[in-house]
Design a protein around this motif. Sequence first.
Motif, PDB file in Angstrom:
ATOM      1  N   ALA A 128      -5.070 -27.778 -40.373  1.00  0.00           N
ATOM      2  CA  ALA A 128      -5.470 -26.708 -41.300  1.00  0.00           C
ATOM      3  C   ALA A 128      -5.126 -27.120 -42.728  1.00  0.00           C
ATOM      4  N   PHE A 129      -6.040 -26.861 -43.662  1.00  0.00           N
ATOM      5  CA  PHE A 129      -5.762 -27.242 -45.049  1.00  0.00           C
ATOM      6  C   PHE A 129      -6.110 -26.133 -46.043  1.00  0.00           C
ATOM      7  N   ALA A 130      -6.691 -25.045 -45.569  1.00  0.00           N
ATOM      8  CA  ALA A 130      -7.071 -23.951 -46.461  1.00  0.00           C
ATOM      9  C   ALA A 130      -7.312 -22.714 -45.608  1.00  0.00           C
ATOM     10  N   SER A 131      -7.546 -21.589 -46.272  1.00  0.00           N
ATOM     11  CA  SER A 131      -7.894 -20.385 -45.505  1.00  0.00           C
ATOM     12  C   SER A 131      -8.928 -19.563 -46.258  1.00  0.00           C
ATOM     13  N   ILE A 132      -9.648 -18.722 -45.499  1.00  0.00           N
ATOM     14  CA  ILE A 132     -10.739 -17.903 -46.066  1.00  0.00           C
ATOM     15  C   ILE A 132     -10.597 -16.458 -45.572  1.00  0.00           C
ATOM     16  N   PRO A 133     -11.170 -15.508 -46.302  1.00  0.00           N
ATOM     17  CA  PRO A 133     -11.161 -14.133 -45.803  1.00  0.00           C
ATOM     18  C   PRO A 133     -12.047 -13.999 -44.547  1.00  0.00           C
ATOM     19  N   ARG A 134     -11.556 -13.219 -43.601  1.00  0.00           N
ATOM     20  CA  ARG A 134     -12.343 -12.932 -42.402  1.00  0.00           C
ATOM     21  C   ARG A 134     -13.091 -11.622 -42.659  1.00  0.00           C
TER      22      ARG A 134
ATOM     23  N   GLU B 293      -1.418 -14.806 -42.985  1.00  0.00           N
ATOM     24  CA  GLU B 293      -0.906 -15.449 -44.186  1.00  0.00           C
ATOM     25  C   GLU B 293      -1.023 -16.946 -43.974  1.00  0.00           C
ATOM     26  N   PHE B 294      -1.546 -17.667 -44.954  1.00  0.00           N
ATOM     27  CA  PHE B 294      -1.659 -19.104 -44.809  1.00  0.00           C
ATOM     28  C   PHE B 294      -0.419 -19.755 -45.414  1.00  0.00           C
ATOM     29  N   ALA B 295       0.397 -20.329 -44.539  1.00  0.00           N
ATOM     30  CA  ALA B 295       1.722 -20.783 -44.962  1.00  0.00           C
ATOM     31  C   ALA B 295       1.645 -21.951 -45.949  1.00  0.00           C
ATOM     32  N   GLY B 296       2.252 -21.750 -47.090  1.00  0.00           N
ATOM     33  CA  GLY B 296       2.548 -22.848 -47.990  1.00  0.00           C
ATOM     34  C   GLY B 296       1.368 -23.545 -48.635  1.00  0.00           C
ATOM     35  N   SER B 297       0.220 -22.928 -48.725  1.00  0.00           N
ATOM     36  CA  SER B 297      -0.905 -23.604 -49.353  1.00  0.00           C
ATOM     37  C   SER B 297      -1.483 -22.751 -50.463  1.00  0.00           C
ATOM     38  N   ALA B 298      -1.897 -23.449 -51.529  1.00  0.00           N
ATOM     39  CA  ALA B 298      -2.548 -22.735 -52.627  1.00  0.00           C
ATOM     40  C   ALA B 298      -4.031 -22.571 -52.346  1.00  0.00           C
ATOM     41  N   ASP B 299      -4.536 -23.219 -51.289  1.00  0.00           N
ATOM     42  CA  ASP B 299      -5.970 -23.211 -51.040  1.00  0.00           C
ATOM     43  C   ASP B 299      -6.413 -21.951 -50.299  1.00  0.00           C
ATOM     44  N   ARG B 300      -6.097 -20.820 -50.905  1.00  0.00           N
ATOM     45  CA  ARG B 300      -6.532 -19.539 -50.330  1.00  0.00           C
ATOM     46  C   ARG B 300      -7.839 -19.158 -50.987  1.00  0.00           C
ATOM     47  N   TYR B 301      -8.927 -19.519 -50.347  1.00  0.00           N
ATOM     48  CA  TYR B 301     -10.252 -19.235 -50.924  1.00  0.00           C
ATOM     49  C   TYR B 301     -10.587 -17.768 -50.746  1.00  0.00           C
ATOM     50  N   GLN B 302     -11.471 -17.278 -51.632  1.00  0.00           N
ATOM     51  CA  GLN B 302     -11.881 -15.875 -51.527  1.00  0.00           C
ATOM     52  C   GLN B 302     -13.396 -15.760 -51.436  1.00  0.00           C
TER      53      GLN B 302
ATOM     54  N   PRO C 219     -14.034 -12.725 -57.101  1.00  0.00           N
ATOM     55  CA  PRO C 219     -13.393 -13.215 -55.870  1.00  0.00           C
ATOM     56  C   PRO C 219     -12.691 -12.061 -55.176  1.00  0.00           C
ATOM     57  N   VAL C 220     -12.916 -11.915 -53.876  1.00  0.00           N
ATOM     58  CA  VAL C 220     -12.331 -10.761 -53.161  1.00  0.00           C
ATOM     59  C   VAL C 220     -11.782 -11.169 -51.799  1.00  0.00           C
ATOM     60  N   GLU C 221     -10.839 -10.368 -51.315  1.00  0.00           N
ATOM     61  CA  GLU C 221     -10.329 -10.485 -49.953  1.00  0.00           C
ATOM     62  C   GLU C 221     -11.199  -9.631 -49.021  1.00  0.00           C
ATOM     63  N   ALA C 222     -11.067  -9.853 -47.727  1.00  0.00           N
ATOM     64  CA  ALA C 222     -11.699  -8.951 -46.760  1.00  0.00           C
ATOM     65  C   ALA C 222     -11.004  -7.592 -46.862  1.00  0.00           C
ATOM     66  N   ALA C 223     -11.739  -6.504 -46.622  1.00  0.00           N
ATOM     67  CA  ALA C 223     -11.137  -5.173 -46.692  1.00  0.00           C
ATOM     68  C   ALA C 223      -9.950  -5.076 -45.737  1.00  0.00           C
ATOM     69  N   SER C 224     -10.038  -5.755 -44.601  1.00  0.00           N
ATOM     70  CA  SER C 224      -8.950  -5.709 -43.598  1.00  0.00           C
ATOM     71  C   SER C 224      -7.753  -6.549 -44.037  1.00  0.00           C
ATOM     72  N   GLY C 225      -7.962  -7.456 -44.993  1.00  0.00           N
ATOM     73  CA  GLY C 225      -6.891  -8.374 -45.396  1.00  0.00           C
ATOM     74  C   GLY C 225      -6.767  -9.584 -44.484  1.00  0.00           C
ATOM     75  N   ALA C 226      -7.552  -9.637 -43.398  1.00  0.00           N
ATOM     76  CA  ALA C 226      -7.423 -10.742 -42.433  1.00  0.00           C
ATOM     77  C   ALA C 226      -7.977 -12.043 -43.011  1.00  0.00           C
ATOM     78  N   ARG C 227      -7.395 -13.162 -42.560  1.00  0.00           N
ATOM     79  CA  ARG C 227      -7.861 -14.475 -43.010  1.00  0.00           C
ATOM     80  C   ARG C 227      -8.039 -15.406 -41.825  1.00  0.00           C
TER      81      ARG C 227
END
Length: 490
Positions: free
Chosen positions: A41-47, A6-15, A22-30
């Motif tokens: 850190a300023f954003a996160s992406i699906p792994r 989970e990327f704490a406190g940021s809206a920059d959750r890219y997909q 826009p999709v998440e990884a099947a595993s849900g990992a980021r």
Amino acid sequence: MVALTEFAGSADRYQAIIDGKPVEAASGARLDMVAPSDGRAFASIPRCGAEDVDRAIKAAKRAFEDGPWATMAPADRGRILMKLSGLIAEHHEELSELDARDVGKSIKQARGDVTVLSRYYEFYAGAADKTGGETIPLPGGFTAMTFREPHGVVGAILPWNSPTQMLGRTSAPALAMGNTMVVKPAEDACLSAIRIAELALEAGLPPGVLNIVTGLGEEAGAALAAHPEVNFITFTGSPEVGTIIQKLAAENHVAVTLELGGKSPQIVFADADLDTALPIITSAITVNSGQTCVAGSRLLVERAAWDRVVAAFAERFNRLVTGPHSGDYDFGALINAKQRDRVKGFISRAKADGVGVLAEGKVAGDAEGSGFYVPAVLFGPVPVDHALAKQEVFGPCLSAIPFDDEADAIRLANDTEFGLAAGIWTSDIGRAMRMARKIRSGQVYINGYGAGGGVELPFGGFKNSGHGREKGLEALKEFSATKTVVINHG
Ligand code: NAP
Ligand code: MG
């Protein structure tokens, strides 16, 4: 890079973008994304992993076989790519800021990259309906012709140094020829690719034609290279990973374009116009902090002019300042801590080996101790068998080496495992042309280096710099296959 659930406190959750959504990884990992300018850190992406890559390839295959893209009038494909070029121009500042933050490159350089990106789609949009086959003379009673056919699903595995340019360079010609794509950008710099794929949908690219799968090279990248339903692969990156990709693709008999590294020489004769050469050669090793495959990292100087030439470069290098991407500095941070430590390792080993330091630049005061900065260094004379003269540093590090005459310059220029680019600086055009033909590299520049992005110019390497050609009209051949049709009509 740290995996986050989970990327704490940021809206920059890219997909990721698969089949137009826009999709998440099947595993849900980021994975979190770190800004090189301050190390935070300023954003996160699906792994994404093999399952996500398979989903993207299936979508691209459906879009190729069932969709309108491959069979629509080439002029219509061109119109969509032209619209994308225009949308990129409209979002120029947004994309530049995203890339500068993500890569750590100066905003000036990021803006230049985005201009080139827009130009790639414009250039190949115009070429889409002008690329055909030929007729072949045969005895009477036969007519033979060739067609340029798309490969099908093209996989692209891209590096982090110039993400926007790399996406344009590969996707614009591949899409113009009617292929569909799955792109795996580098985990360190993939945000602009996601945004550009969104703009492509807005431009009218059908869902599934351009898929972006984010994640790690050993996971998403390896799954893409090994997938039996990929029909062609373009890879830009290190020679080591290039070998891995080619081996994986070989299992499926899939062709690969490899754009790898370089150790490109800048050859300065005593009769060169030094006022012209100095800023261009300096820029060619410091732009993007020296993290460019065509970085001119060896400064070969005619011995008769050695003192004068190295003094001029030393004066310039002592004034170079690296700092945050948003500031007005000569160049920005390196991409991550690993690359910074690798480049610093080259520099400290060279100093310990007694290689002379002719000049060293500075890190901006406000940047010290925060991001991944390495000041520019000018070494010389560098022994020709030292690592600095042989290996790709991928940092702002220029190695000056003296030569005696034209023959010596050619020998030294070719004395490396790479062959990507070379610069020749002389007022004797006969000598420049003799040398241009004898240097084993894919690009040779005379009294210049680069040409405004070089979208029109075929590009690729000799020797360990890779094989295949991208950019220019040659890329359209690379991203298509020839089909021969013969009619026996009597
Ligand atoms: P890299 O480590 O080779 O990575 C390139 C791409 O390959 C990244 O997307 C990476 O993913 C992925 N990758 C890594 N390991 C993989 C694996 N086992 N299987 C499949 N994919 C894998 O190179 P880089 O560090 O990004 O870039 C530096 C090198 O690239 C330098 O040598 C430079 O000269 C060369 N380069 C060449 C050109 C050119 O046009 N000739 C242009 C730019 C760079 P992750 O990073 O997400 O793990
Ligand atoms: Mg980044």
